[in-house]
Design a protein around this motif. Structure first.
Motif, PDB file in Angstrom:
ATOM      1  N   TYR A   1       0.872  -1.172   0.000  1.00  0.00           N
ATOM      2  CA  TYR A   1       0.000   0.000   0.000  1.00  0.00           C
ATOM      3  C   TYR A   1       0.907   1.219   0.000  1.00  0.00           C
ATOM      4  N   THR A   2       0.889   1.985  -1.094  1.00  0.00           N
ATOM      5  CA  THR A   2       1.902   3.023  -1.301  1.00  0.00           C
ATOM      6  C   THR A   2       1.355   4.408  -0.991  1.00  0.00           C
ATOM      7  N   ASP A   3       1.287   4.723   0.291  1.00  0.00           N
ATOM      8  CA  ASP A   3       0.846   6.055   0.711  1.00  0.00           C
ATOM      9  C   ASP A   3       2.064   6.907   1.066  1.00  0.00           C
ATOM     10  N   GLU A   4       1.836   8.060   1.681  1.00  0.00           N
ATOM     11  CA  GLU A   4       2.927   8.967   2.008  1.00  0.00           C
ATOM     12  C   GLU A   4       3.934   8.318   2.955  1.00  0.00           C
ATOM     13  N   ALA A   5       3.452   7.543   3.920  1.00  0.00           N
ATOM     14  CA  ALA A   5       4.354   6.866   4.855  1.00  0.00           C
ATOM     15  C   ALA A   5       5.247   5.874   4.114  1.00  0.00           C
ATOM     16  N   PHE A   6       4.663   5.153   3.156  1.00  0.00           N
ATOM     17  CA  PHE A   6       5.441   4.215   2.346  1.00  0.00           C
ATOM     18  C   PHE A   6       6.521   4.950   1.563  1.00  0.00           C
ATOM     19  N   ARG A   7       6.145   6.081   0.957  1.00  0.00           N
ATOM     20  CA  ARG A   7       7.112   6.818   0.147  1.00  0.00           C
ATOM     21  C   ARG A   7       8.264   7.347   0.992  1.00  0.00           C
ATOM     22  N   ARG A   8       7.965   7.831   2.196  1.00  0.00           N
ATOM     23  CA  ARG A   8       9.033   8.310   3.076  1.00  0.00           C
ATOM     24  C   ARG A   8       9.968   7.176   3.471  1.00  0.00           C
ATOM     25  N   ALA A   9       9.395   6.034   3.829  1.00  0.00           N
ATOM     26  CA  ALA A   9      10.209   4.893   4.246  1.00  0.00           C
ATOM     27  C   ALA A   9      11.082   4.392   3.098  1.00  0.00           C
ATOM     28  N   ARG A  10      10.513   4.346   1.890  1.00  0.00           N
ATOM     29  CA  ARG A  10      11.266   3.847   0.729  1.00  0.00           C
ATOM     30  C   ARG A  10      12.406   4.798   0.381  1.00  0.00           C
ATOM     31  N   ALA A  11      12.171   6.110   0.505  1.00  0.00           N
ATOM     32  CA  ALA A  11      13.204   7.090   0.183  1.00  0.00           C
ATOM     33  C   ALA A  11      14.398   6.987   1.126  1.00  0.00           C
ATOM     34  N   ALA A  12      14.165   6.494   2.325  1.00  0.00           N
ATOM     35  CA  ALA A  12      15.231   6.404   3.318  1.00  0.00           C
ATOM     36  C   ALA A  12      16.045   5.120   3.191  1.00  0.00           C
ATOM     37  N   ARG A  13      15.615   4.195   2.324  1.00  0.00           N
ATOM     38  CA  ARG A  13      16.307   2.917   2.194  1.00  0.00           C
ATOM     39  C   ARG A  13      17.193   2.896   0.949  1.00  0.00           C
ATOM     40  N   PRO A  14      18.216   2.043   0.949  1.00  0.00           N
ATOM     41  CA  PRO A  14      19.070   1.921  -0.244  1.00  0.00           C
ATOM     42  C   PRO A  14      18.320   1.220  -1.369  1.00  0.00           C
ATOM     43  N   PRO A  15      18.830   1.275  -2.600  1.00  0.00           N
ATOM     44  CA  PRO A  15      18.195   0.572  -3.712  1.00  0.00           C
ATOM     45  C   PRO A  15      18.025  -0.912  -3.399  1.00  0.00           C
ATOM     46  N   ILE A  16      16.968  -1.503  -3.919  1.00  0.00           N
ATOM     47  CA  ILE A  16      16.650  -2.898  -3.605  1.00  0.00           C
ATOM     48  C   ILE A  16      17.553  -3.856  -4.368  1.00  0.00           C
ATOM     49  N   ASP A  17      17.697  -3.645  -5.680  1.00  0.00           N
ATOM     50  CA  ASP A  17      18.424  -4.606  -6.518  1.00  0.00           C
ATOM     51  C   ASP A  17      19.645  -4.021  -7.210  1.00  0.00           C
ATOM     52  N   GLU A  18      19.867  -2.734  -7.104  1.00  0.00           N
ATOM     53  CA  GLU A  18      20.947  -2.095  -7.845  1.00  0.00           C
ATOM     54  C   GLU A  18      22.308  -2.524  -7.311  1.00  0.00           C
ATOM     55  N   VAL A  19      23.198  -2.919  -8.210  1.00  0.00           N
ATOM     56  CA  VAL A  19      24.581  -3.247  -7.857  1.00  0.00           C
ATOM     57  C   VAL A  19      25.507  -2.566  -8.856  1.00  0.00           C
ATOM     58  N   ALA A  20      26.714  -2.219  -8.414  1.00  0.00           N
ATOM     59  CA  ALA A  20      27.678  -1.560  -9.288  1.00  0.00           C
ATOM     60  C   ALA A  20      28.339  -2.590 -10.198  1.00  0.00           C
ATOM     61  N   PRO A  21      28.348  -2.354 -11.515  1.00  0.00           N
ATOM     62  CA  PRO A  21      29.003  -3.298 -12.438  1.00  0.00           C
ATOM     63  C   PRO A  21      30.483  -3.463 -12.092  1.00  0.00           C
ATOM     64  N   SER A  22      30.986  -4.681 -12.311  1.00  0.00           N
ATOM     65  CA  SER A  22      32.394  -4.953 -12.030  1.00  0.00           C
ATOM     66  C   SER A  22      32.991  -5.764 -13.171  1.00  0.00           C
ATOM     67  N   GLU A  23      34.290  -5.556 -13.414  1.00  0.00           N
ATOM     68  CA  GLU A  23      34.943  -6.263 -14.511  1.00  0.00           C
ATOM     69  C   GLU A  23      35.099  -7.748 -14.226  1.00  0.00           C
ATOM     70  N   ASP A  24      35.178  -8.129 -12.948  1.00  0.00           N
ATOM     71  CA  ASP A  24      35.396  -9.538 -12.621  1.00  0.00           C
ATOM     72  C   ASP A  24      34.098 -10.304 -12.362  1.00  0.00           C
ATOM     73  N   GLY A  25      32.962  -9.647 -12.559  1.00  0.00           N
ATOM     74  CA  GLY A  25      31.685 -10.340 -12.421  1.00  0.00           C
ATOM     75  C   GLY A  25      31.186 -10.498 -11.003  1.00  0.00           C
ATOM     76  N   THR A  26      31.845  -9.886 -10.028  1.00  0.00           N
ATOM     77  CA  THR A  26      31.386 -10.030  -8.645  1.00  0.00           C
ATOM     78  C   THR A  26      30.013  -9.386  -8.436  1.00  0.00           C
ATOM     79  N   HIS A  27      29.626  -8.480  -9.333  1.00  0.00           N
ATOM     80  CA  HIS A  27      28.299  -7.870  -9.194  1.00  0.00           C
ATOM     81  C   HIS A  27      27.191  -8.902  -9.405  1.00  0.00           C
ATOM     82  N   LEU A  28      27.489  -9.980 -10.128  1.00  0.00           N
ATOM     83  CA  LEU A  28      26.493 -11.039 -10.308  1.00  0.00           C
ATOM     84  C   LEU A  28      26.216 -11.740  -8.980  1.00  0.00           C
ATOM     85  N   ALA A  29      27.284 -12.009  -8.242  1.00  0.00           N
ATOM     86  CA  ALA A  29      27.105 -12.611  -6.921  1.00  0.00           C
ATOM     87  C   ALA A  29      26.416 -11.638  -5.974  1.00  0.00           C
ATOM     88  N   ALA A  30      26.723 -10.357  -6.095  1.00  0.00           N
ATOM     89  CA  ALA A  30      26.090  -9.352  -5.236  1.00  0.00           C
ATOM     90  C   ALA A  30      24.595  -9.283  -5.505  1.00  0.00           C
TER      91      ALA A  30
END
Length: 267
Positions: A127-156
């Motif tokens: 349920y995405t109300d104002e409280a949800f939006r505030r809480a989500r803004a305070a959290r880090p990205p859910i699935d985003e990982v930094a690309p890496s040349e050695d493929g460790t981002h896949l494990a991340a």
């Protein structure tokens, strides 16, 4: 078993991919996936629903094999494209089944195009109300990982989701990683779209029969079920014990049974 047939529809955003199962003359059920998944989330569910219904699982615009048309991602845009698919398939009315992000899209489609929606199943839907939006803004990205040349981002990527998936089912995490890699840098688009959607301004328009499916071991969804029911007094809650984030492909038989039971109650 009823075969699954895959195809593309030419819509406003370009080609949109979908998979269908069942008699085209049977009542239609449109299944909408979570982010950043694809129709494959419902691969095992489609034949179970297709035995009695025309079951269709689409790739949301910009995910899976569907084009995004260069249009900014939003719940409203995805609902419009889903309605375009109903038009292209000459489906006057469908029951909607949405999981996580897909449930938010289903709710918007029911609010924006009420005559096209017979009923809706909201599975693990926030349920995405104002409280949800505030809480989500305070959290880090859910699935985003930094690309890496050695493929460790896949494990991340794997490790970010591992705690929310059942042990001993690596194929479920593999399916998630495949879909996440396909969208690449857009992996967070679905989560951002959910976080910015003002459901509190739209949910009052939803008058269709509704079912709220609560996966008891899904920490993102279970807390929202009661609030959703409060906002949708016509809805009832059904629990699927042991269900986690990948519910439709984790427990397809239990998921399909709940949906089929709901479909039998519709006028």
């Amino acid at each position: 078993m009823t075969p699954i047939r895959r195809a593309f529809a030419d819509l406003s955003v370009g080609q949109v991919h979908y998979a269908a199962c069942g008699d085209p003359a049977a009542p239609a059920v449109l299944l909408l996936h979570q982010s950043p998944r694809s129709w494959t989330e419902y691969r095992a569910v489609l034949p179970l629903l297709g035995a009695r219904h025309r079951a269709i699982a689409m790739d949301t615009a910009g995910f899976g094999d569907s084009a995004d048309g260069g249009v900014p991602a939003s719940i409203e845009q995805w609902a419009r494209v889903a309605c375009e698919l109903l038009d292209a398939l000459e489906i006057a009315q469908a029951t909607l089944v949405g999981h996580h992000t897909g449930g938010v899209v289903a709710l918007e489609l029911a609010a924006a195009f009420p005559d096209r929606v017979r009923g809706l199943v909201l599975s693990s839907t926030p349920y995405t109300d104002e409280a949800f939006r505030r809480a989500r803004a305070a959290r880090p990205p859910i699935d985003e990982v930094a690309p890496s040349e050695d493929g460790t981002h896949l494990a991340a990527l794997w490790q970010k989701r591992q705690a929310f998936y059942p042990p001993g089912r690596p194929e479920l995490l593999e399916a998630f990683v495949r879909d996440a890699l396909k969208v690449g840098l857009r992996v967070e688009e679905g989560h951002r779209a959910v976080a910015s959607y003002r459901m509190e301004a739209r949910i009052g328009r939803v008058v269709q029969p509704a079912l709220i499916v609560r996966a008891t071991d899904d920490p993102f969804a279970a807390p929202h079920a009661v609030e959703l029911q409060h906002q949708l007094p016509q809805a009832r809650i059904v629990d699927i014990e042991g269900g986690m984030v990948p519910l439709p492909d984790q427990m397809p038989e239990a998921f399909a049974r709940v949906v089929l039971d709901f479909l039998e109650t519709l006028p």
